[in-house]
Write a protein that holds these residues in place. Structure first.
Motif, short mmCIF file in Angstrom:
data_model
loop_
_atom_site.label_atom_id
_atom_site.label_comp_id
_atom_site.label_asym_id
_atom_site.label_seq_id
_atom_site.Cartn_x
_atom_site.Cartn_y
_atom_site.Cartn_z
N LEU A 105 0.85 -1.20 0.00
CA LEU A 105 0.00 0.00 0.00
C LEU A 105 0.88 1.25 0.00
CD1 LEU A 105 -3.05 0.81 0.21
CD2 LEU A 105 -2.71 1.02 2.67
N MET A 106 1.92 1.20 0.81
CA MET A 106 2.83 2.36 0.88
C MET A 106 3.61 2.55 -0.42
SD MET A 106 2.26 3.79 3.73
CE MET A 106 0.57 3.29 3.37
N ASN A 107 3.88 1.44 -1.11
CA ASN A 107 4.59 1.54 -2.40
C ASN A 107 3.81 2.39 -3.39
OD1 ASN A 107 6.58 -0.19 -1.52
ND2 ASN A 107 5.70 -2.00 -2.50
N ARG A 108 2.49 2.45 -3.19
CA ARG A 108 1.65 3.16 -4.16
C ARG A 108 1.41 4.63 -3.80
NH1 ARG A 108 -1.07 -1.85 -3.99
NH2 ARG A 108 -2.83 -1.14 -2.73
N ALA A 109 1.95 5.07 -2.66
CA ALA A 109 1.67 6.45 -2.23
C ALA A 109 2.31 7.46 -3.18
CB ALA A 109 2.19 6.65 -0.81
N HIS A 110 1.54 8.50 -3.55
CA HIS A 110 2.01 9.49 -4.53
C HIS A 110 3.35 10.11 -4.17
CE1 HIS A 110 -1.66 9.11 -6.59
NE2 HIS A 110 -2.40 9.91 -5.82
N ALA A 111 3.48 10.53 -2.89
CA ALA A 111 4.69 11.28 -2.51
C ALA A 111 5.93 10.39 -2.65
CB ALA A 111 4.55 11.79 -1.08
N TYR A 135 8.23 7.49 3.40
CA TYR A 135 7.61 6.24 2.96
C TYR A 135 6.36 5.91 3.80
CZ TYR A 135 7.34 1.42 1.38
OH TYR A 135 6.91 0.26 0.84
N CYS A 136 6.48 6.10 5.10
CA CYS A 136 5.39 5.70 6.01
C CYS A 136 4.43 6.85 6.33
CB CYS A 136 5.95 5.16 7.31
SG CYS A 136 6.93 3.68 7.09
N TYR A 137 4.59 7.97 5.67
CA TYR A 137 3.81 9.14 6.00
C TYR A 137 2.29 8.90 5.99
CZ TYR A 137 1.89 13.45 3.64
OH TYR A 137 1.13 14.46 3.15
N PRO A 138 1.76 8.12 5.04
CA PRO A 138 0.30 7.90 5.08
C PRO A 138 -0.16 7.13 6.33
CG PRO A 138 1.18 7.39 2.91
CD PRO A 138 2.37 7.56 3.81
N ILE A 139 0.75 6.37 6.95
CA ILE A 139 0.34 5.63 8.16
C ILE A 139 0.18 6.61 9.32
CG2 ILE A 139 0.84 3.72 9.74
CD1 ILE A 139 2.70 2.54 7.63
N LYS A 157 -7.44 18.15 -3.05
CA LYS A 157 -7.50 16.92 -3.86
C LYS A 157 -6.26 16.04 -3.69
CE LYS A 157 -10.37 18.37 -7.73
NZ LYS A 157 -10.22 19.65 -8.41
N ASP A 158 -5.12 16.70 -3.45
CA ASP A 158 -3.86 15.96 -3.36
C ASP A 158 -3.82 15.00 -2.17
OD1 ASP A 158 -3.98 18.34 -1.84
OD2 ASP A 158 -1.82 18.26 -1.49
N GLN A 159 -4.74 15.18 -1.24
CA GLN A 159 -4.70 14.36 -0.03
C GLN A 159 -5.71 13.20 -0.06
OE1 GLN A 159 -2.50 14.85 2.67
NE2 GLN A 159 -1.54 16.24 1.22
N VAL A 160 -6.49 13.13 -1.13
CA VAL A 160 -7.56 12.12 -1.17
C VAL A 160 -6.98 10.71 -1.07
CG1 VAL A 160 -9.39 11.14 -2.62
CG2 VAL A 160 -9.18 13.62 -2.38
N GLN A 161 -5.86 10.47 -1.73
CA GLN A 161 -5.27 9.13 -1.69
C GLN A 161 -4.95 8.72 -0.24
OE1 GLN A 161 -1.18 8.43 -2.75
NE2 GLN A 161 -1.69 6.56 -3.87
N HIS A 162 -4.50 9.69 0.55
CA HIS A 162 -4.17 9.36 1.93
C HIS A 162 -5.40 8.95 2.74
CE1 HIS A 162 -0.53 12.11 1.20
NE2 HIS A 162 -0.20 10.86 0.98
N GLN A 185 -14.01 10.00 5.73
CA GLN A 185 -14.28 10.43 4.35
C GLN A 185 -13.54 11.72 4.05
OE1 GLN A 185 -18.31 11.13 3.39
NE2 GLN A 185 -18.41 9.26 2.18
N ALA A 186 -12.93 11.77 2.88
CA ALA A 186 -12.31 13.03 2.45
C ALA A 186 -13.41 13.95 1.97
CB ALA A 186 -11.34 12.78 1.31
N VAL A 187 -13.36 15.21 2.39
CA VAL A 187 -14.33 16.17 1.87
C VAL A 187 -13.54 17.22 1.09
CG1 VAL A 187 -16.10 17.86 2.46
CG2 VAL A 187 -15.84 15.78 3.84
N VAL A 188 -13.72 17.18 -0.23
CA VAL A 188 -12.95 18.08 -1.08
C VAL A 188 -13.82 19.25 -1.49
CG1 VAL A 188 -11.55 18.24 -3.17
CG2 VAL A 188 -11.66 16.10 -1.92
#
Ligand code: ADP
Ligand code: TRP
Length: 334
Positions: A105-111, A135-139, A157-162, A185-188
């Motif tokens: 999952l972390m391998n797929r993170a945009h950053a 690497y672990c920032y989304p966790i 929008k850039d944070q929706v993946q997280h 839920q992300a609210v954009v």
């Protein structure tokens, strides 16, 4: 009826800019004023360490971000307003979630992927200079959110993946141990991405920002620097790809925006349009700027507010963590 929990964080690197205001601070404060909502606002200082290695900057930015939110109208008594590092329970949850999160999952993170792509482009080792924090920032972000079972997270929008990753991590925990986490839920917001001086997304990383509370004269100068085209006064101008128009729209009401669109069609000179944009933004920011100056002149008062918030917030966090520890088998022997 239990209240809806809305949570948002701002990383403490650099000074808040108009993009942060439009995309994060303004919608979060607006939501906090609704009766059916319980709001969590925090200074993400441990997230700051990922990108910023300058201790002085982290420190100064913590003051700037805290003062900004308070100046923008945050009610620290009605909400939970805290600094991430004052809530050690978040770090403990961070580890528990690290043990629950798939590496893939972390391998797929945009950053992370962006850093790898840049290395490959430069013929470097793919993980050159990539630290585990990045690497672990989304966790860690998932821990921020899941600690309080936030229902909604207003983000750009850039944070929706997280947010999707937070759900993924929560789902895995719930399935493996116990249903302790609700899916956030992300609210954009619609006008979530504000453009910067050069027409790209306004971001610290691009150096194209307009600081939220820079002095009036500087604000005017910054607005004068917003990229336009070579169209002469009298020539009709297009609102479609106009950074200036987009920025104006983020601050003006519908009526004013329509008037500006008309002025574009009528061939308003860029200098004239910039003057209107400056006046509009300045009229909104002026009273907040004054408050900001007052607050930053008195950091001890802000520290007190943060300690008040930490105490209040830790009551919830420690109770939640107790249940989480219990679920994973970390509990007293008896
Ligand atoms: P930056 O891109 O300058 O590093 P951050 O990543 O610190 O900004 O963003 C803090 C918050 O502000 C996030 O919720 C983010 O989505 C929002 N944000 C940042 N830049 C913009 C922008 N240009 N438009 C809208 N929201 C933004
Ligand atoms: N990662 C977010 C950003 O760069 C900041 C942040 C950290 C955050 N933790 C959060 C935002 C939790 C919302 C919820 O903008």
């Amino acid at each position: 009826m239990s209240k809806k929990r809305v949570l948002t964080g701002v990383t403490t690197t650099g000074t808040p800019h108009l993009g942060n205001f439009v995309g994060a601070i303004r919608p979060a404060i607006a939501a906090s004023n609704q009766e059916d909502t319980q709001s969590f606002f925090f200074l993400a200082d441990y997230h700051g360490l990922i990108k910023c290695k300058d201790p002085e900057q982290i420190h100064a930015s913590t003051l700037a971000v805290a003062a900004t939110w308070l100046a923008c109208g945050l009610d620290y008594e009605k909400t939970y307003f805290y600094r991430q590092s004052d809530i050690p329970e978040i770090q403990e949850l961070n580890w528990i979630l690290t043990c629950t999160c798939a590496k893939g999952l972390m391998n797929r993170a945009h950053a992370y992927k962006a850093a790898v792509a840049e290395n490959i482009d430069k013929n470097e080792d793919p993980d050159h200079a990539v630290e585990m924090g990045l690497y672990c920032y989304p966790i860690l972000m998932a821990a921020d959110i899941l600690m309080f079972n936030a229902d909604e997270v207003p983000v750009g929008k850039d944070q929706v993946q997280h947010l999707e990753m937070a759900c993924d991590i929560a789902g895995r925990f719930n399935y493996r141990y116990k249903e302790l986490f609700v899916m956030p839920q992300a609210v954009v917001g619609e006008e979530a991405v504000l453009l910067g001086l050069d027409g790209r997304k306004m971001s610290k990383s691009y150096g194209n920002t307009i600081p939220l509370f820079e002095p009036e004269k500087k604000l005017q100068k910054s607005i004068n620097k917003i990229i336009t085209n070579l169209k002469e006064p009298g020539e009709p101008k297009d609102t479609e790809d106009s950074t200036l128009f987009e920025i104006y729209k983020a601050f003006a009401d519908e009526n004013e925006t329509a008037q500006m669109a008309q002025a574009y069609a009528d061939g308003i000179a860029w200098g004239e349009a910039k003057k209107i944009v400056f006046q509009k933004i300045n009229s909104i920011l002026s009273p907040m700027r004054e408050k900001y100056m007052e607050l930053t002149a008195n950091p001890a008062q802000i520290e007190e507010i943060l300690q008040f918030g930490a105490e209040k917030t830790r009551k919830i966090a420690s109770e939640r963590l107790q249940k989480i520890r219990n679920a994973v088998g970390i509990r007293k022997l008896k």
